[in-house]
Motif scaffolding. Structure first.
Motif, mmCIF file in Angstrom:
data_model
loop_
_atom_site.group_PDB
_atom_site.id
_atom_site.type_symbol
_atom_site.label_atom_id
_atom_site.label_comp_id
_atom_site.label_asym_id
_atom_site.label_seq_id
_atom_site.Cartn_x
_atom_site.Cartn_y
_atom_site.Cartn_z
ATOM 1 N N MET A 197 34.836 41.199 41.765
ATOM 2 C CA MET A 197 35.722 40.190 41.366
ATOM 3 C C MET A 197 37.214 39.945 42.048
ATOM 4 S SD MET A 197 37.525 42.546 38.390
ATOM 5 C CE MET A 197 35.394 44.066 38.283
ATOM 6 N N SER A 198 38.069 38.967 41.819
ATOM 7 C CA SER A 198 39.532 38.892 42.432
ATOM 8 C C SER A 198 40.068 39.031 40.783
ATOM 9 C CB SER A 198 39.370 37.350 43.389
ATOM 10 O OG SER A 198 39.023 37.119 43.768
ATOM 11 N N HIS A 199 41.287 38.536 40.888
ATOM 12 C CA HIS A 199 42.650 38.957 39.489
ATOM 13 C C HIS A 199 42.035 40.900 38.922
ATOM 14 C CE1 HIS A 199 43.876 35.005 39.937
ATOM 15 N NE2 HIS A 199 42.780 34.962 39.252
ATOM 16 N N GLY A 235 38.006 41.770 48.326
ATOM 17 C CA GLY A 235 39.290 41.299 48.097
ATOM 18 C C GLY A 235 39.556 41.471 47.015
ATOM 19 N N GLY A 236 39.916 40.511 46.526
ATOM 20 C CA GLY A 236 40.129 40.087 45.155
ATOM 21 C C GLY A 236 41.960 41.795 44.534
ATOM 22 N N PHE A 237 41.987 41.813 45.092
ATOM 23 C CA PHE A 237 43.518 42.229 44.336
ATOM 24 C C PHE A 237 44.914 41.792 43.505
ATOM 25 C CE2 PHE A 237 42.069 44.138 48.618
ATOM 26 C CZ PHE A 237 41.520 45.481 47.738
ATOM 27 N N PHE A 272 38.527 45.575 54.084
ATOM 28 C CA PHE A 272 39.701 45.449 52.722
ATOM 29 C C PHE A 272 39.484 43.689 53.180
ATOM 30 C CE2 PHE A 272 40.600 49.243 52.058
ATOM 31 C CZ PHE A 272 39.518 49.819 50.943
ATOM 32 N N GLU A 273 39.154 42.540 52.595
ATOM 33 C CA GLU A 273 39.269 41.234 52.797
ATOM 34 C C GLU A 273 40.036 40.284 52.177
ATOM 35 O OE1 GLU A 273 35.627 39.999 53.763
ATOM 36 O OE2 GLU A 273 35.157 39.700 52.086
ATOM 37 N N PRO A 274 41.361 41.130 51.964
ATOM 38 C CA PRO A 274 42.433 40.077 50.291
ATOM 39 C C PRO A 274 43.329 39.120 50.696
ATOM 40 C CG PRO A 274 43.833 41.427 51.559
ATOM 41 C CD PRO A 274 42.546 42.237 52.039
ATOM 42 N N GLY A 275 43.319 37.830 49.979
ATOM 43 C CA GLY A 275 43.816 36.801 50.357
ATOM 44 C C GLY A 275 45.088 36.002 49.198
ATOM 45 N N ARG A 276 45.334 36.085 48.150
ATOM 46 C CA ARG A 276 45.937 35.806 47.718
ATOM 47 C C ARG A 276 47.113 37.122 47.767
ATOM 48 N NH1 ARG A 276 45.887 32.960 43.188
ATOM 49 N NH2 ARG A 276 43.255 33.135 42.700
ATOM 50 N N PHE A 277 46.271 38.812 47.596
ATOM 51 C CA PHE A 277 47.829 39.550 47.351
ATOM 52 C C PHE A 277 48.455 39.372 48.691
ATOM 53 C CE2 PHE A 277 49.266 43.952 47.517
ATOM 54 C CZ PHE A 277 49.462 44.161 46.502
ATOM 55 N N ALA A 373 50.162 31.354 47.912
ATOM 56 C CA ALA A 373 48.433 31.351 48.299
ATOM 57 C C ALA A 373 47.967 30.608 47.032
ATOM 58 C CB ALA A 373 48.040 32.562 47.767
ATOM 59 N N TYR A 374 46.757 29.708 47.694
ATOM 60 C CA TYR A 374 46.211 28.846 46.322
ATOM 61 C C TYR A 374 46.910 28.163 45.892
ATOM 62 C CZ TYR A 374 42.657 32.632 47.099
ATOM 63 O OH TYR A 374 41.576 33.464 48.151
ATOM 64 N N ALA A 375 47.796 27.383 46.417
ATOM 65 C CA ALA A 375 48.414 26.648 46.494
ATOM 66 C C ALA A 375 48.266 25.129 46.639
ATOM 67 C CB ALA A 375 50.066 27.254 46.400
HETATM 68 C C1 PLP Z 1 34.392 36.533 48.806
HETATM 69 C C2 PLP Z 1 35.546 36.807 49.316
HETATM 70 N N1 PLP Z 1 36.191 37.535 50.491
HETATM 71 C C3 PLP Z 1 37.368 38.077 50.602
HETATM 72 C C4 PLP Z 1 38.463 37.087 49.214
HETATM 73 C C5 PLP Z 1 39.456 36.502 48.867
HETATM 74 O O1 PLP Z 1 39.871 37.175 47.246
HETATM 75 P P1 PLP Z 1 41.991 37.023 47.075
HETATM 76 O O2 PLP Z 1 42.502 36.049 47.180
HETATM 77 O O3 PLP Z 1 41.523 37.547 45.098
HETATM 78 O O4 PLP Z 1 41.629 38.656 47.136
HETATM 79 C C6 PLP Z 1 37.243 35.964 47.805
HETATM 80 C C7 PLP Z 1 37.618 34.749 47.195
HETATM 81 O O5 PLP Z 1 37.209 34.407 46.117
HETATM 82 C C8 PLP Z 1 35.795 35.655 48.036
HETATM 83 O O6 PLP Z 1 34.663 34.899 47.538
#
Ligand code: PLP
Length: 397
Positions: A197-199, A235-237, A272-277, A373-375
């Motif tokens: 999950m994200s969020h 990711g998903g933080f 870990f592979e975060p994006g938004r955070f 992010a995501y904007a």
């Molecule tokens: C497989 C995977 N990894 C990482 C992310 C990044 O998620 P976030 O930006 O919520 O950290 C996503 C987001 O959709 C994802 O699908």
């Protein structure tokens, strides 16, 4: 999630944007120094044996990648396009390619790309990857993405696993996947990938998820005769836009990780592979107020730009936080509530509804934080053919 420290720099940037152009201001402003400091903090808080890859889908602008590069182990791509872009920007960083529905051509590109590891989403994809690697006579390192349910995992607004979804494989597919790994000797298994999950805002719950991933990876290792070198815990933080101080607590998460990994000698590397955070707090979307009006008893401020540049508020279904940066004009509104809209001819072009303002004048700027992010990259920018926003990157590019 500290964005307030950037405010004086954003105010100064608005001053220079005003002086550079006669048209009203409409811009994204990114604080690269704040981004680098945040990424550095994330990296330095992580215990030994953990890695951080930035999910470029959140924001892959070249200066953002460059500011992050010293602090991340690598980058995650979710398409062939992102993979190519990342390689053109970051010649030597390790890359991951994930995501459902990969084309044969994308698989081949990833196989040919030195330092690229694949996340395999299905048995069909694994079979295609095996055949393509065989044809190319190239070895490929891969993770199997697994969709598991973890007891007490709870819900978030963006759930990718623990229930029927297009992402990853079921545990019941694993025996067949292992058979395919044996059939295609050029496929090199690195470990399992989970992104349920994200969020996800709760550090304690995230630690329980990590525990569950490590436990199940260890069980599968024994049951299927595999060697798991790395577990990618996704990711998903979560980021709380309304109350940023309630966003994911990275520091306490890392403390919990350190404690847990101490109790698990010989555990695989944890990735870990975060994006938004990572990138959300460095970006601001700035719009200059063009018009202030009253309609059926409510005030509206119409500003330059809108959701075609900044889709985050409708995508999140929220009122985006904002700061009024006052200009020189006499206020039209004092101690009033106002709805902030853009220039699109649709009632959906709303960034925040009925928000309190002390003062608001035409020519003031509305500065929306948490827009890194995501904007811009998720926005329908060509709708109505308005001009794009200016892009301004502050700091050590
Ligand atoms: C497989 C995977 N990894 C990482 C992310 C990044 O998620 P976030 O930006 O919520 O950290 C996503 C987001 O959709 C994802 O699908």
């Amino acid at each position: 999630m500290n964005f307030a420290a950037s405010l004086p720099r954003i105010q100064a940037a608005i001053g220079s944007l005003r002086s550079q152009a006669s048209e009203p201001v409409c811009a994204y402003v990114y604080d690269l120094d704040a981004l680098a400091a945040h990424a550095r903090h994330m990296r330095e808080a992580l215990p030994m044996g953990c890695e951080i890859y930035y999910a470029a889908k959140a924001n892959a602008d070249a200066p953002i990648l460059k500011a992050l590069a010293p602090w991340v182990h690598g980058f995650e791509a979710a398409s062939g396009g992102e993979l190519r872009w990342l390689r053109s920007q970051q010649a030597s960083k390790p890359l991951l390619l994930g995501g459902p529905g990969k084309l044969d051509s994308e698989l081949a590109e990833a196989i040919a790309e030195p330092g690229c590891t694949l996340h395999v989403e299905s048995l069909g994809e694994l079979r295609r990857l095996g055949a393509i690697s065989q044809n190319m006579q190239r070895q490929v390192t891969l993770f199997l993405r697994m969709n598991i349910a973890v007891e007490g995992m709870g819900e978030s607004r963006l759930v990718m696993g623990g229930k029927p979804t297009p992402f990853g494989m079921d545990e019941s597919d694993l025996a067949q996947a292992v058979a395919l790994l044996r059939e295609y000797p050029l496929l090199t298994f690195e470990g399992f990938h989970f992104h349920l999950m994200s969020h996800q805002h709760d550090a304690a719950l995230q630690l329980r998820l990590v525990d569950a991933y490590l436990d199940i990876a260890q069980r599968w290792e024994h049951e299927h005769g595999l060697t798991v070198r790395t577990v990618n815990a996704g990711g998903g933080f979560g980021v709380d836009y309304a109350q940023p101080e309630n966003s994911f607590d990275w520091t306490s998460f890392c403390e919990g990780l350190r404690e847990r990994l101490g109790r698990r000698p010989g555990a695989p590397v944890l990735r870990f592979e975060p994006g938004r955070f990572v990138s959300v707090a460095c970006g601001w979307y700035v719009m200059e107020v063009l018009d202030i009006k009253r309609s059926h008893g409510e005030h509206f401020a119409v500003a330059r730009g809108g959701t075609h540049h900044f889709r985050t508020p409708p995508a999140q279904g929220h009122d985006h936080p904002f700061q009024v940066i006052r200009g020189d004009n006499e206020p039209v509104l004092r101690n009033a509530h106002v709805t902030l809209v853009g220039q699109l001819c649709t009632p959906k072009d709303v960034l925040a509804r009925q928000q309190p303002v002390n003062e608001l004048a035409i020519g003031d700027c509305l500065a929306f934080p948490l827009a890194g992010a995501y904007a811009w990259n998720i926005s329908h920018q060509n709708f109505l053919m308005h001009a794009p926003p200016r892009m301004m990157y502050l700091g050590s590019e």
